[in-house]
Design a protein around this motif. Sequence first.
Motif, short mmCIF file in Angstrom:
data_model
loop_
_atom_site.label_atom_id
_atom_site.label_comp_id
_atom_site.label_asym_id
_atom_site.label_seq_id
_atom_site.Cartn_x
_atom_site.Cartn_y
_atom_site.Cartn_z
N ASP A 99 -47.08 -66.07 19.39
CA ASP A 99 -46.48 -65.99 20.74
C ASP A 99 -46.03 -64.55 21.06
N ASN A 100 -46.93 -63.61 20.84
CA ASN A 100 -46.73 -62.18 21.13
C ASN A 100 -45.76 -61.47 20.19
N GLN A 101 -45.26 -62.14 19.17
CA GLN A 101 -44.33 -61.53 18.22
C GLN A 101 -45.10 -61.12 16.96
N ILE A 102 -44.97 -59.87 16.58
CA ILE A 102 -45.73 -59.32 15.45
C ILE A 102 -44.89 -59.33 14.18
N ASP A 103 -45.51 -59.78 13.10
CA ASP A 103 -44.96 -59.67 11.75
C ASP A 103 -46.10 -59.12 10.90
N ALA A 104 -45.91 -57.94 10.33
CA ALA A 104 -47.01 -57.31 9.61
C ALA A 104 -46.51 -56.65 8.33
N GLU A 105 -47.42 -56.50 7.40
CA GLU A 105 -47.12 -55.82 6.15
C GLU A 105 -48.38 -55.07 5.73
N ALA A 106 -48.19 -53.84 5.28
CA ALA A 106 -49.30 -53.04 4.78
C ALA A 106 -48.87 -52.42 3.44
N LYS A 107 -49.72 -52.59 2.45
CA LYS A 107 -49.48 -51.99 1.14
C LYS A 107 -50.52 -50.89 0.97
N LEU A 108 -50.04 -49.68 0.83
CA LEU A 108 -50.90 -48.50 0.80
C LEU A 108 -50.89 -47.88 -0.58
N LEU A 109 -52.06 -47.56 -1.09
CA LEU A 109 -52.18 -46.91 -2.40
C LEU A 109 -53.10 -45.71 -2.25
N LEU A 110 -52.58 -44.53 -2.58
CA LEU A 110 -53.38 -43.31 -2.60
C LEU A 110 -53.77 -43.02 -4.04
N GLN A 111 -55.04 -42.75 -4.26
CA GLN A 111 -55.52 -42.47 -5.61
C GLN A 111 -56.24 -41.13 -5.63
N LYS A 112 -56.12 -40.44 -6.76
CA LYS A 112 -56.83 -39.17 -6.98
C LYS A 112 -56.55 -38.17 -5.86
N LEU A 113 -55.33 -38.21 -5.32
CA LEU A 113 -54.99 -37.34 -4.20
C LEU A 113 -54.72 -35.92 -4.68
#
Length: 132
Positions: free
Chosen positions: A94-108
């Motif tokens: 109903d137009n309400q956002i619930d989000a999750e992002a798991k970010l992994l940087l490798q060999k940076l």
Amino acid sequence: LVQSISELKIDIGTVDNQAISADTPFNISAKVGQFGSIVLEGTGQPFNPKINSHVTGRLSAMNVLPYSPYSENAVGYKVSRGQINNDLRLDITDNQIDAEAKLLLQKLAIESLEPEEQTDTSGETLLPLGLA
């Protein structure tokens, strides 16, 4: 910013404009660049006046080098190599956002900008990367 996309696959389930609250499943996958991939799957209600969608996704082994110009302005360093992986969950009810992002940087690997590469906004960060 150039990234090639290949092997794009899009699957969309039954879409019914008479049942506006019915979920329509979808799956999207593609190869990005030489080693990267993206997979998104979920459901949405394309005819519902309120946005309702549930999506999970994964970016794997994406080359970060094409995005180096953004990091140059953001942190004052250029990326010389690295990969990014991201697990994503997005729920919109109903137009309400619930989000999750798991970010992994490798060999940076990052390098300082040369004086002639710096702009007025290069390196305006809260934490100097040299101290991180």
